[in-house]
Design an enzyme around this catalytic site. Structure first.
Site, mmCIF file in Angstrom:
data_model
loop_
_atom_site.group_PDB
_atom_site.id
_atom_site.type_symbol
_atom_site.label_atom_id
_atom_site.label_comp_id
_atom_site.label_asym_id
_atom_site.label_seq_id
_atom_site.Cartn_x
_atom_site.Cartn_y
_atom_site.Cartn_z
ATOM 1 N N CYS B 171 0.808 -1.236 0.000
ATOM 2 C CA CYS B 171 0.000 0.000 0.000
ATOM 3 C C CYS B 171 0.836 1.278 0.000
ATOM 4 C CB CYS B 171 -0.899 0.073 1.233
ATOM 5 S SG CYS B 171 -1.851 -1.374 1.550
ATOM 6 N N GLN B 384 -4.813 1.839 5.515
ATOM 7 C CA GLN B 384 -5.086 0.942 6.634
ATOM 8 C C GLN B 384 -5.032 1.745 7.940
ATOM 9 O OE1 GLN B 384 -3.771 -2.976 6.584
ATOM 10 N NE2 GLN B 384 -4.246 -3.151 4.426
#
Lengths: 96, 816
Positions: B171, B384
């Site tokens: 990510c 996240q």
């Protein structure tokens, strides 16, 4: 794999309605909302009107509210999650 | 008079709405307690950060009879000011899916059978004892900080093998390498306050209207109040964000590098770069060959020469963005009277030149002096909830130790060994495998060099989220000596082939701490019990470590012979926290966090004491104690007006600079074509991503009926003309196929996103429709982050594969 649920118990939601202008929340407007679902109105400040509502179709209701000419925007600020399911209100194409 | 439950919820909903209205109208918000309060009808309200994305919104969680019954936005939280997105309002529902995992399961003869926790822990410990060097832990930015810290200490301080990675590698690893190579230290200098002060907000391949909606609404609220904020979307497809923007600049995939270089070229050519800022605070740098993290120094003259080819016309040719729009961007950056914030997330990070585009966007902010004032900031967002707190700060990547330390650096290893009271030399200097390599090694037969034999997955779902899934995950099937352990809350694509499944507690079923995108550390307490026999991930790690201690593994002892996870009560007595019935006798989170906090000073990322976090709704580091004993957070890093570590009179000070002279680096990185492009056989670009209703791989949000029913399955979003040319209509089933795999999906035309001719978009949340069987496994050579945003595919109606599709330029769509 999750499967869609057929049941749709009503749930409580708290919304902030941003009106197009401070005079928009007329009694006729409030009646129109009450005819659609069980609405309760709080004290309006300027363009902002707090409401609580009981509905079994929150997404559809949200979309309907946004289409009302007196309303500029709708924000959700409270959701009851104890009731397990709501109706299917998808706009995406289905694989089933 | 007693009120019933429904009346109470109605009054709570009205109170929440009224409070937000009052705040919008300018009133000071009514106080809410950061600690738990119980209201008249027996609902206990307590604070927690939302479980989903990296924004870090605070919620108030209502619990009655041991069950979460209501959620409201925390109106005193600076991040969200009472608002939540549609996922956030349903976050409580993620606990109550009907198929929660509630007991450990072991695969025997192909079937999963219940076993005891004692057996499960023993099986893991004995696998590790057998081959400790080939054991790995794979977690994520969904680990709480104490969970990630426990796993980090276990692997690097206990097993000495460094094979630990988070899903965050997939990510934001390119954001990390971008920050490191520009400022010498990771994470954004600015914060969300920039969104309240910017005159111009540029979204680089970013769709915050769907991915970070609460942050986006913060900007849109300003516009609604009549403030002038210019919004610019630089993207490869139209999204919900585009609808709110003043400018949409559509570029060909990968050519964002050319656009950034084009802006820098014009800043110099027009003599609008900020000479004073650059002369005081910056140096120049460019890539080495082969590429590496810190490149080589270059002079301003060389930098200028390297930029010469990137004229607006050349950039237009490469990117498709009109030259006049490149000039418009350069003119904005050339104005000192404006404040400009750049936002990005996966669009820049999941990129085979991810490090380079991160550096370039920092570079144009530095070159133009748009840095260090509220509203002037290059700001990456995370996907996240604790990608920053646990992956980046705890350092759960294969090459890191906590607090920005490197395993390869002797002084850093000694430092960690001192804090952990380990014998010198315990920590292995060799970095472990990065994510793609780790899974490649696990899925390769041992005899062919696949030297990872056991992987323990915690709090993530690689069976759905890894790229090129056939090669990097599914090929584990049939490898008899490989063993996959998965701690999870629901059945997933990963548990599908797991050998051992451990039922996990989630979110408010346990204590926790997250660190969000703006350096804000947020704490919460356990509020409800997990179902059945589900337990905390940190407990699992500690229980396995203790079993290894009992089996005689030397790494589970510190240099005094004590267990490495020794926790004592207030009387100094050791508490057997490896026994579940004693795990909550003390606050293990507090003990782990306070030990970890000692690591936070080296890079001036000072964390607040645990007890200060309890009183707050998150604090942004560095959190520094004043003479009067109070603790103060730092909204703007490196700026004298905010950051206590900046020398008085310095103005701006990059005090961890690569060049050790308090200067940041302005990079030149050349545009390079991507490794795979559409061709005659695979003529379309594929981009993947998220949708508003679902978070990540959908394991939680697909269990919430309101969210699942709103977006029940994945789809392929197509350009209208492309679909017509292929004979596809809305709702038809299409095949999306690459050189690596194929899936069948319903077509969605004129939906939320509008891909340009020659490209399609597919979300990755649906475990029944694994688009990552199609995506590319190529990574940025520096960050090792894969590129999920572009690969070549062909699309055709199910049952009607084309012999050969027309190449780009020859299709009807190209004439639009």
């Amino acid at each position: 794999m999750p499967t869609p649920s057929p049941s749709a118990p009503p749930t409580v939601h708290g919304l902030v309605i941003t009106l197009q202008d401070a005079e928009a929340a007329t009694e006729a407007f409030r009646e129109r909302l009450r005819a659609r679902a069980e609405f309760y109105f709080g004290e309006q400040h300027g363009k902002w009107l707090p409401v609580s509502v009981i509905t079994d179709a929150p997404r559809a209701l949200h979309g309907w509210l946004e289409q009302q000419p007196e309303i500029a925007a709708v924000d959700v600020v409270f959701v009851e999650i104890d009731a397990p399911d709501s109706t299917s209100e998808t706009s995406a194409p289905s694989i089933s | 008079m007693a009120i019933n439950r429904r009346e109470f919820l109605l009054s709570s909903a009205m109170a929440a709405a009224t409070a937000v209205v009052a705040r919008r109208a300018g009133a000071r918000p009514a106080e809410t307690s950061p600690t738990a309060v119980t209201t008249a009808d027996g609902i206990r309200w307590d604070k927690a950060p939302c479980r989903f994305c990296g924004t870090g919104c605070h919620v108030r969680v209502g619990v009655r009879d041991g069950r979460v019954v209501a959620i409201q936005g925390e109106r005193l939280a600076e991040v969200n000011k009472g608002l939540l997105c549609v996922k956030g309002y349903h976050v409580g529902g993620i606990l109550y899916g009907r198929d929660r995992l509630t007991q450990p399961l072991l695969r025997r003869n192909g079937n999963l059978e219940p076993i005891s926790w004692e057996s499960a822990i023993d099986i893991i410990a004995r696998r590790i004892m057998e081959k400790p060097e080939s054991f790995a832990i794979y977690g994520s930015g969904q680990w709480t900080i104490p969970e990630g810290y426990a796993a980090q200490k276990f692997i690097k301080g206990g097993l000495s093998n460094n094979h630990i990675e988070p899903n965050a590698r997939l990510c934001m690893a390119s954001a990390v390498t971008g920050f490191l190579s520009t400022y010498g230290v990771d994470e954004p200098a600015g914060c969300y306050d920039d969104l309240d002060n910017a005159d111009v907000v540029i979204m680089w391949g970013n769709n915050p209207a769907e991915m970070h909606p609460v942050l986006f609404s913060r900007i849109i609220d300003r516009v609604a109040r009549g403030e002038k904020v210019m919004l610019i979307d630089i993207g490869t497809r139209r999204t919900r964000t585009t609808e709110f923007c003043d400018e949409y600049l559509q570029f060909r995939p990968q050519t964002d590098l050319a656009i950034a270089n084009g802006i820098a070229h014009l800043l110099i050519k027009n003599d609008t770069w900020d000479k004073e800022f650059v002369s005081k605070y910056c140096n120049f740098r460019t890539d080495n060959d082969p590429l590496d993290l810190f490149g080589r120094p270059c002079s301003f003259e060389e930098y200028k020469k390297l930029l010469e080819p990137y004229t607006p016309e050349h950039v237009e040719k490469l990117s498709g963005v009109p030259a006049e729009k490149i000039r418009m961007l350069a003119d904005l950056f050339g104005r000192r009277d404006l404040r400009i914030t750049s936002l990005w997330c996966m669009g820049m990070n999941q990129h085979t030149r991810g490090t380079a585009i991160n550096r370039l966007v920092h570079g144009i902010h530095l070159l133009s002096g748009h840095f260090g004032r509220p509203g002037d900031a290059p700001t990456s967002l995370t996907g996240q909830p604790s990608a920053c707190g646990t992956a980046r700060e705890v350092g759960t990547l294969a090459h890191l130790l906590p607090g920005g330390r490197l395993v390869a650096k002797e002084a850093h290893r000694r430092d960690a060994e001192r804090i952990w009271n380990l014998p010198e030399g315990r920590i292995n200097p060799r970095p472990g495998y990065h994510t793609v390599l780790l899974w490649n090694k696990f899925c390769t037969p041992t005899a062919e060099g696949g030297d990872i034999s056991t992987v323990w997955v915690q709090v993530t779902n690689p069976g759905q989220s890894l790229p090129d899934l056939h090669r990097l995950f599914q090929s584990k099937k049939g490898l008899e000596d490989k063993f996959l352990i998965v701690s999870e809350v629901y059945p997933t694509a990963t548990t599908e082939i797991a050998d051992l499944i451990l039922p996990a507690a989630m979110w408010v079923e346990k204590n926790g701490i997250f660190g969000n995108s703006e350096r804000r550390t947020q704490q919460w307490f356990k509020m409800v019990n997990p179902p059945g026999d589900a337990r905390d991930d940190a407990w699992m790690t500690i229980a396995v470590a203790r079993r290894l201690f009992e089996l005689g593994h030397p790494g589970m002892r510190d240099k005094d012979g004590n267990f490495i996870f020794t926790v004592r009560d207030e009387n100094g007595r050791e508490v057997p926290i490896w026994e579940w019935e004693h795990y909550y006798d003390v606050n293990v989170d507090r003990a782990l966090y306070e030990e970890y906090r000692q690591f936070s000073r080296l890079k001036h990322k000072d964390l607040a004491p645990y007890d200060e976090l309890v009183k707050a709704r998150g604090l942004r580091w560095p959190v520094v104690q004043h003479e009067d004993g109070t603790w103060h957070e730092t909204p703007f890093r490196f700026s004298e007006f905010s950051d206590p570590y900046v020398k008085k009179g310095a103005g701006i000070q990059f005090y961890h600079s690569v060049t050790k002279d308090d200067r940041a680096l302005i990079w030149f990185c050349a545009y390079e074509p991507p490794p795979e492009q559409p061709d005659a056989d695979f003529p379309l670009w594929l981009c993947t991503g998220r949708v508003l209703e679902h978070w990540h791989t959908g394991t939680m949000t697909m269990r919430v009926p309101q969210l699942r029913n709103a977006m029940p399955n994945a789809y392929v979003e197509m350009n209208l003309a492309d679909a017509a040319a292929l004979g596809l209509k809305n709702g038809d089933i299409a095949v999306v196929e690459s050189r690596r795999g194929r899936i069948e999906l319903p077509v969605w035309l004129d939906g939320r996103g509008k891909p340009p001719p020659g490209s399609v978009f597919v979300p990755f949340f649906d475990e029944r429709l694994l688009i990552n069987e199609v995506t590319l496994g190529e990574t940025c050579p520096i960050s090792k982050e894969p590129d999920y945003k572009k690969c070549a595919v062909r699309v055709y109606p199910k049952g009607r594969p084309p012999a050969r599709q027309p190449a780009i330029g020859d299709r009807p769509a190209d004439r639009i």
